[in-house]
Design a protein around this motif. Structure first.
Motif, PDB file in Angstrom:
ATOM      1  N   VAL A  12       6.535 -19.247  10.295  1.00  0.00           N
ATOM      2  CA  VAL A  12       5.656 -20.387  10.037  1.00  0.00           C
ATOM      3  C   VAL A  12       4.879 -20.124   8.750  1.00  0.00           C
ATOM      4  O   VAL A  12       4.629 -18.968   8.393  1.00  0.00           O
ATOM      5  N   GLN A  13       4.514 -21.183   8.067  1.00  0.00           N
ATOM      6  CA  GLN A  13       3.720 -21.029   6.851  1.00  0.00           C
ATOM      7  C   GLN A  13       2.251 -20.790   7.202  1.00  0.00           C
ATOM      8  O   GLN A  13       1.774 -21.215   8.265  1.00  0.00           O
ATOM      9  N   ALA A  14       1.568 -20.151   6.284  1.00  0.00           N
ATOM     10  CA  ALA A  14       0.130 -19.940   6.471  1.00  0.00           C
ATOM     11  C   ALA A  14      -0.563 -21.275   6.692  1.00  0.00           C
ATOM     12  O   ALA A  14      -0.248 -22.276   6.042  1.00  0.00           O
ATOM     13  N   GLY A  15      -1.489 -21.271   7.644  1.00  0.00           N
ATOM     14  CA  GLY A  15      -2.182 -22.490   8.015  1.00  0.00           C
ATOM     15  C   GLY A  15      -1.527 -23.249   9.152  1.00  0.00           C
ATOM     16  O   GLY A  15      -2.120 -24.183   9.703  1.00  0.00           O
ATOM     17  N   GLY A  16      -0.312 -22.859   9.499  1.00  0.00           N
ATOM     18  CA  GLY A  16       0.420 -23.531  10.556  1.00  0.00           C
ATOM     19  C   GLY A  16       0.058 -23.024  11.942  1.00  0.00           C
ATOM     20  O   GLY A  16      -0.855 -22.202  12.100  1.00  0.00           O
ATOM     21  N   SER A  17       0.802 -23.519  12.927  1.00  0.00           N
ATOM     22  CA  SER A  17       0.520 -23.199  14.331  1.00  0.00           C
ATOM     23  C   SER A  17       1.797 -22.808  15.066  1.00  0.00           C
ATOM     24  O   SER A  17       2.901 -23.228  14.683  1.00  0.00           O
ATOM     25  N   LEU A  18       1.620 -22.021  16.090  1.00  0.00           N
ATOM     26  CA  LEU A  18       2.692 -21.662  17.012  1.00  0.00           C
ATOM     27  C   LEU A  18       2.108 -21.524  18.409  1.00  0.00           C
ATOM     28  O   LEU A  18       0.917 -21.217  18.554  1.00  0.00           O
ATOM     29  N   THR A 119       6.190 -14.389  12.257  1.00  0.00           N
ATOM     30  CA  THR A 119       6.096 -14.121  10.823  1.00  0.00           C
ATOM     31  C   THR A 119       5.402 -15.289  10.150  1.00  0.00           C
ATOM     32  O   THR A 119       5.828 -16.434  10.292  1.00  0.00           O
ATOM     33  N   VAL A 120       4.333 -14.984   9.426  1.00  0.00           N
ATOM     34  CA  VAL A 120       3.556 -16.007   8.730  1.00  0.00           C
ATOM     35  C   VAL A 120       3.736 -15.788   7.233  1.00  0.00           C
ATOM     36  O   VAL A 120       3.342 -14.741   6.701  1.00  0.00           O
ATOM     37  N   SER A 121       4.306 -16.764   6.575  1.00  0.00           N
ATOM     38  CA  SER A 121       4.545 -16.656   5.133  1.00  0.00           C
ATOM     39  C   SER A 121       3.376 -17.245   4.351  1.00  0.00           C
ATOM     40  O   SER A 121       2.746 -18.208   4.785  1.00  0.00           O
ATOM     41  N   SER A 122       3.133 -16.658   3.188  1.00  0.00           N
ATOM     42  CA  SER A 122       2.000 -17.123   2.368  1.00  0.00           C
ATOM     43  C   SER A 122       2.423 -18.204   1.404  1.00  0.00           C
ATOM     44  O   SER A 122       3.602 -18.503   1.242  1.00  0.00           O
TER      45      SER A 122
END
Length: 122
Positions: A12-18, A119-122
Motif C-alpha cells: 500500500v502507498q503511504a497514507g493508505g489503509s489496510l 509493505t508501505v511504499s513512500s
C-alpha cells in the motif's frame, strides 16, 4: 493451544489503509485476549495492539496510537487490525497472537500465527 491464521497484508502507498484479519480456532474464543505484533527486517518483534477477552480493554503502542484500531468479532472468532495513515516505517511482518501470559500495556502471548507481510511504499 490456539491456532491462528492471518490475512489481509499487502502493498500500500503511504497514507493508505489496510485491514488485517486473524482467524482463531482451538479454544472458546471468548476465553482469551488477543494481540498484534510486528517485526521489521533487522529489528526485534514489537508489540502493536491488544484486546481483552471481552473487547472492552485495548492497548496500543505509542507509534500506532490514533492510526490503528484493534477489534474482535466473537461471531466469527476473529480479531482485526485496521491500519490507517500508513507510513513506510509500518512495513513489517505482522503477527497475530492469542492467550495472554501477561496482560497489560506490554502483554505477552503464548500462541502465534505465521504472519502476514505489510509493505508501505513512500
Amino acid at each position: 493451544q490456539v491456532q491462528l491464521v492471518e490475512s489481509g497484508g499487502g502493498l500500500v502507498q503511504a497514507g493508505g489503509s489496510l485491514r488485517l484479519s486473524c482467524a482463531a480456532s482451538g479454544r472458546t474464543f471468548s476465553t482469551y485476549a488477543m494481540g498484534w505484533f510486528r517485526q521489521a527486517p533487522g529489528k526485534e518483534r514489537e508489540f502493536v495492539a491488544a484486546i481483552s477477552e471481552s473487547g472492552r480493554t485495548t492497548y496500543y503502542a505509542d507509534s500506532v496510537k490514533g492510526r490503528f484500531t484493534i477489534s474482535r468479532d466473537s461471531g466469527k472468532n476473529a480479531v482485526y487490525l485496521r491500519m490507517n495513515t500508513l507510513k513506510p516505517e509500518d512495513t513489517a511482518v505482522y503477527y497475530c497472537a492469542a492467550d495472554a501470559t501477561r496482560w497489560g500495556p506490554k502483554p505477552s502471548f503464548s500462541s502465534w500465527g505465521q504472519g502476514t507481510q505489510v509493505t508501505v511504499s513512500s
